[in-house]
Design a protein around this motif. Structure first.
Motif, PDB file in Angstrom:
ATOM      1  N   LEU A 346      -2.171 140.405  50.386  1.00  0.00           N
ATOM      2  CA  LEU A 346      -1.843 140.171  49.050  1.00  0.00           C
ATOM      3  C   LEU A 346      -0.705 139.343  48.830  1.00  0.00           C
ATOM      4  CD1 LEU A 346      -3.492 141.177  46.207  1.00  0.00           C
ATOM      5  CD2 LEU A 346      -1.557 143.150  46.507  1.00  0.00           C
ATOM      6  N   ARG A 347      -0.268 138.379  47.771  1.00  0.00           N
ATOM      7  CA  ARG A 347       0.794 137.156  47.570  1.00  0.00           C
ATOM      8  C   ARG A 347       0.594 137.430  46.085  1.00  0.00           C
ATOM      9  NH1 ARG A 347       4.353 133.810  49.496  1.00  0.00           N
ATOM     10  NH2 ARG A 347       4.530 132.530  47.643  1.00  0.00           N
ATOM     11  N   ILE A 348       1.941 137.679  45.658  1.00  0.00           N
ATOM     12  CA  ILE A 348       1.310 137.785  43.996  1.00  0.00           C
ATOM     13  C   ILE A 348       2.786 137.174  44.015  1.00  0.00           C
ATOM     14  CG2 ILE A 348       1.884 139.672  41.969  1.00  0.00           C
ATOM     15  CD1 ILE A 348       0.460 141.751  43.313  1.00  0.00           C
ATOM     16  N   THR A 349       2.584 136.385  42.828  1.00  0.00           N
ATOM     17  CA  THR A 349       3.443 135.824  42.290  1.00  0.00           C
ATOM     18  C   THR A 349       3.725 135.313  40.775  1.00  0.00           C
ATOM     19  OG1 THR A 349       2.570 133.210  42.561  1.00  0.00           O
ATOM     20  CG2 THR A 349       4.244 134.200  44.259  1.00  0.00           C
ATOM     21  N   GLY A 352       8.396 133.409  36.542  1.00  0.00           N
ATOM     22  CA  GLY A 352       9.333 134.047  35.124  1.00  0.00           C
ATOM     23  C   GLY A 352      10.525 133.292  35.850  1.00  0.00           C
ATOM     24  N   PRO A 353      11.595 133.729  35.215  1.00  0.00           N
ATOM     25  CA  PRO A 353      13.187 133.587  35.404  1.00  0.00           C
ATOM     26  C   PRO A 353      13.625 134.102  36.323  1.00  0.00           C
ATOM     27  CG  PRO A 353      13.108 135.256  34.266  1.00  0.00           C
ATOM     28  CD  PRO A 353      11.519 135.065  34.011  1.00  0.00           C
ATOM     29  N   GLY A 354      12.938 135.413  37.599  1.00  0.00           N
ATOM     30  CA  GLY A 354      13.595 135.862  38.822  1.00  0.00           C
ATOM     31  C   GLY A 354      14.787 136.567  37.927  1.00  0.00           C
ATOM     32  N   PRO A 355      14.753 137.237  39.697  1.00  0.00           N
ATOM     33  CA  PRO A 355      16.016 137.952  39.095  1.00  0.00           C
ATOM     34  C   PRO A 355      17.280 137.540  39.482  1.00  0.00           C
ATOM     35  CG  PRO A 355      15.502 137.781  41.947  1.00  0.00           C
ATOM     36  CD  PRO A 355      14.244 137.641  41.044  1.00  0.00           C
ATOM     37  N   ALA A 386      10.245 134.392  44.441  1.00  0.00           N
ATOM     38  CA  ALA A 386       9.651 133.440  44.734  1.00  0.00           C
ATOM     39  C   ALA A 386      10.878 132.189  45.314  1.00  0.00           C
ATOM     40  CB  ALA A 386       9.240 132.591  43.740  1.00  0.00           C
ATOM     41  N   GLY A 387      11.362 131.705  44.633  1.00  0.00           N
ATOM     42  CA  GLY A 387      12.257 130.393  45.239  1.00  0.00           C
ATOM     43  C   GLY A 387      13.771 129.751  44.445  1.00  0.00           C
ATOM     44  N   GLY A 391      11.366 132.882  39.125  1.00  0.00           N
ATOM     45  CA  GLY A 391      10.111 133.458  39.955  1.00  0.00           C
ATOM     46  C   GLY A 391      10.413 134.762  40.687  1.00  0.00           C
ATOM     47  N   PHE A 392       9.321 135.678  40.881  1.00  0.00           N
ATOM     48  CA  PHE A 392       9.552 136.450  41.454  1.00  0.00           C
ATOM     49  C   PHE A 392       8.273 136.745  43.111  1.00  0.00           C
ATOM     50  CE2 PHE A 392       9.523 141.085  42.713  1.00  0.00           C
ATOM     51  CZ  PHE A 392      10.988 141.534  42.823  1.00  0.00           C
TER      52      PHE A 392
END
Length: 413
Positions: A346-349, A352-355, A386-387, A391-392
Motif C-alpha cells: 500500500l502506497r499513499i501520497t 500537500g506541503p509536507g511536514p 514524499a520528496g 507531500g507526505f
C-alpha cells in the motif's frame, strides 16, 4: 544541597570556548609580563600554572584546584595584582563551583582562607609599611591591613554564588526536559494500549461471527444429517459447545477492553467491520467533503483474504485520508494498492506541503496506530516526506499469509 551527576559536557557553550578564552589569557599574560617588565622568579614560575590549565577546564574541571592556589601564590609574590591573574582566578573558582568539584560552602571557605593567608603574608612581608605612616583606610589604621581580604572574600562569595546558581538552573532545565520526555513516553505507551484495545474490539467482531457460524453449523448438522452415528453426533455437539464457550470468553474479554477510564463496563454496540469492498464508500465520503483522491489497484486480488488483513488496509487508508484533511487541506491523495502474491503493498501520497519541521512525538493514535496494526500482522509501515517538492508518503507491506490467529496473539498477549 543535593548533589547530582551533571557532567561537564552539559555546559551549554561551544566546545571551542575554553580553548579560545584560554589562548586569550595566555596572550594577555605575556603582554602584561612584557609591559610591566616582570623579572621575579616566583611570579614567572607560578604564572603558567594560573593560565595554562584553563585550556582544559571543560574536559577536567578539577584543574581549578591548581589554578586558584597558583593565582593566590602569584598575588602573594606580586601585590600589584595582574589582570590576568585576577581573571584566571575567577574562572578557576567558577569552574570548581559550576561543576560542584567541592561543596559551595567548602569551596568558598577554602578560597576565603587562602585570601586571608595571602593578606597575612603581605603584612609579614611589609607590603603595607609606608615609612611609619598608617596605611590609608582608617585614620588610625584600624582594619586597614586586611582590606584586601574583605575585597577578595566578596569576590569569592559572588563568584561561587553565580556559578552555583548557573548550575541550579541547568539542573532544573534538564529535570524539566527529562520529565517531558517521560511524559511523552507515557502518552505514547497509553496511545499504543488504546490502539491495541480498539484492534481487539474489531477483531472480536470478526472472530465472533466466525465462531458463531461454527456453533450454528455444528448444532444443525445433528438435525440435517439423520444418518450420523452416535459418536459423530456427540462430536458435533462437543464442537458446538466449545464454540459457544469460546464465544462467551470473547465477549467477557471484550467487556473488559471496552470499559472506559472511569471503570464503566458498558460494551459498545457491535457493528460490522469494514473490508476492502468498503474502500469505495470511504473514498466517496472523502470526495464529498471536498477532498481529491484516486485509487489504483494492481495485481489480482486473492480469492480469500483474512478479515483482519482487510480491516488493517482499510484503517490505514482511513487514517491517511484523515491526516490529509487535517494537515494538507485541498491536497490530492493518490492510493496505490498492489496485490503481489503473498503480500499486499500500500502506497499513499499527497501533494500537500509536507511536514515543514519535525513535530514532537505525541500520544495520538494516528501514525503510531497504523504502525501497531501493521506490526501485529507481521508487516511494516513507514511514513515521512514524499520528496524535496513536498507531500507526505505512507508505505505499508502486509503479508497475506498472516491469519487471524497471529493477529489475535499479538493483540491479547
Amino acid at each position: 544541597m543535593r548533589q547530582s551527576s551533571l557532567r561537564p559536557t552539559a555546559w551549554p557553550r561551544s566546545p571551542r570556548y575554553p580553548y579560545i578564552s584560554g589562548v586569550l589569557l595566555v596572550v594577555l599574560a605575556a603582554a602584561e609580563v612584557l609591559h610591566a617588565r616582570i623579572t621575579s622568579t616566583p611570579v614567572l614560575a607560578s604564572l603558567p600554572f594560573v593560565v595554562l590549565p584553563l585550556l582544559w577546564r571543560r574536559r577536567e574541571p578539577r584543574i581549578g584546584l591548581l589554578v586558584v592556589p597558583a593565582a593566590l601564590l602569584n598575588f602573594l609574590f606580586r601585590p600589584e595584582l595582574l589582570m590576568t591573574v585576577a581573571v584566571a582566578g575567577v574562572m578557576g573558582l567558577h569552574t570548581l563551583a559550576r561543576h560542584r568539584v567541592l561543596h559551595p560552602a567548602l569551596l568558598g571557605a577554602g578560597a576565603i582562607t587562602g585570601s586571608l593567608l595571602v593578606n597575612v603574608g603581605h603584612v609579614a612581608m611589609g607590603v603595607y609599611d609606608l615609612g611609619g605612616r598608617a596605611p590609608a583606610v582608617g585614620a588610625d589604621g584600624s582594619l586597614s591591613y586586611f582590606t584586601e581580604s574583605f575585597v577578595l572574600a566578596a569576590g569569592v562569595v559572588a563568584t561561587v554564588g553565580v556559578a552555583d546558581a548557573t548550575r541550579s538552573r541547568e539542573e532544573s532545565r534538564q529535570a524539566r526536559e527529562a520529565a517531558q520526555r517521560e511524559l511523552i513516553a507515557m502518552e505514547r505507551r497509553h496511545a499504543a494500549a488504546q490502539e491495541r484495545a480498539a484492534i481487539a474490539r474489531e477483531l472480536h467482531d470478526i472472530v465472533a461471527h466466525s465462531v458463531s457460524v461454527i456453533a450454528v453449523q455444528a448444532e444443525s448438522a445433528t438435525y440435517t444429517m439423520p444418518d450420523l452415528s452416535p459418536p459423530a453426533r456427540d462430536g458435533f455437539q462437543q464442537i458446538a459447545s466449545s464454540a459457544r464457550s469460546a464465544l462467551t470468553e470473547l465477549r467477557q474479554l471484550l467487556s473488559v477492553l471496552r470499559a472506559d477510564e472511569a471503570g464503566a463496563e458498558e460494551a459498545a454496540p457491535v457493528v460490522p467491520q469494514p473490508t476492502l469492498d468498503s474502500l469505495g464508500a470511504l473514498l466517496e465520503a472523502h470526495r464529498s467533503g471536498g477532498g481529491v483522491v484516486s485509487l489504483h489497484t494492481t495485481g489480482a486480488r486473492p480469492a480469500a483474504l483474512p478479515p483482519s488483513l482487510e480491516l488493517t488496509v482499510y484503517r490505514i487508508v482511513q487514517e491517511a485520508l484523515t491526516n490529509a484533511r487535517r494537515h494538507a487541506r485541498g491536497a490530492a491523495v493518490d492510493i496505490r494498492l498492489t496485490y503481489d502474491g503473498d503480500e499486499i503493498r500500500l502506497r499513499i501520497t499527497d501533494d500537500g506541503p509536507g511536514p515543514r519541521r519535525p513535530r514532537p512525538a505525541s500520544g495520538g493514535h494516528g501514525l503510531s496506530g497504523m504502525r501497531e496494526r501493521a506490526s501485529l500482522l507481521g508487516g511494516r509501515l513507514a511514513c515521512g516526506p514524499a520528496g524535496p517538492g513536498g507531500g507526505f508518503l505512507i508505505e505499508a507491506e502486509l503479508p497475506v499469509g498472516a491469519g487471524a490467529k497471529s493477529f489475535a496473539e499479538g493483540v491479547y498477549e
